[in-house]
Design a protein around this motif. Structure first.
Motif, short mmCIF file in Angstrom:
data_model
loop_
_atom_site.label_atom_id
_atom_site.label_comp_id
_atom_site.label_asym_id
_atom_site.label_seq_id
_atom_site.Cartn_x
_atom_site.Cartn_y
_atom_site.Cartn_z
N MET A 24 11.72 -28.33 -67.02
CA MET A 24 11.05 -29.49 -66.43
C MET A 24 11.92 -30.12 -65.35
O MET A 24 11.41 -30.57 -64.32
CB MET A 24 10.71 -30.52 -67.52
CG MET A 24 9.70 -30.01 -68.53
SD MET A 24 8.15 -29.48 -67.81
CE MET A 24 7.45 -31.05 -67.38
N GLY A 25 13.23 -30.15 -65.54
CA GLY A 25 14.13 -30.67 -64.52
C GLY A 25 14.13 -29.81 -63.27
O GLY A 25 14.13 -30.31 -62.15
N ILE A 26 14.09 -28.50 -63.46
CA ILE A 26 14.04 -27.59 -62.31
C ILE A 26 12.74 -27.80 -61.55
O ILE A 26 12.73 -27.83 -60.32
CB ILE A 26 14.19 -26.13 -62.77
CG1 ILE A 26 15.61 -25.89 -63.28
CG2 ILE A 26 13.83 -25.16 -61.65
CD1 ILE A 26 15.80 -24.54 -63.94
N ARG A 27 11.65 -27.98 -62.28
CA ARG A 27 10.36 -28.20 -61.63
C ARG A 27 10.38 -29.50 -60.82
O ARG A 27 9.88 -29.56 -59.70
CB ARG A 27 9.26 -28.25 -62.68
CG ARG A 27 7.89 -28.39 -62.10
CD ARG A 27 6.83 -28.33 -63.15
NE ARG A 27 5.53 -28.41 -62.55
CZ ARG A 27 4.42 -28.43 -63.22
NH1 ARG A 27 4.44 -28.36 -64.53
NH2 ARG A 27 3.27 -28.52 -62.61
N ARG A 28 10.98 -30.54 -61.37
CA ARG A 28 11.08 -31.82 -60.67
C ARG A 28 11.92 -31.67 -59.41
O ARG A 28 11.58 -32.20 -58.34
CB ARG A 28 11.67 -32.87 -61.60
CG ARG A 28 11.71 -34.27 -61.03
CD ARG A 28 12.21 -35.31 -62.03
NE ARG A 28 13.45 -34.90 -62.69
CZ ARG A 28 13.56 -34.64 -63.98
NH1 ARG A 28 12.52 -34.70 -64.78
NH2 ARG A 28 14.72 -34.29 -64.50
#
Length: 66
Positions: A24-28
């Motif tokens: 989710m952090g990578i996506r953000r």
């Protein structure tokens, strides 16, 4: 079900739980990067327009038509 089966299921659940916040952090971060690239594209287009206007203005010879 054997102890090995339960261990595999437990390990899988733990790995999914550990990697979900990372993904989710990578996506953000990728979403922010996409926004930054779009902003940069707009700024470059503006500069290109300014340079084209400058070159056209400087390159034109005065007309001597009466």
């Amino acid at each position: 079900m054997t102890a090995e089966g339960w261990t595999i299921i437990g390990a899988t659940i733990a790995l999914v739980g550990a990697f979900t916040p990372v993904l989710m952090g990578i996506r953000r971060d990728l979403t922010g990067l996409t926004r930054d690239v779009a902003d940069q594209r707009e700024r470059m287009a503006r500069l290109e327009g300014l340079f084209e206007g400058f070159i056209r203005r400087e390159g034109r010879a005065p007309s001597h038509s009466a």
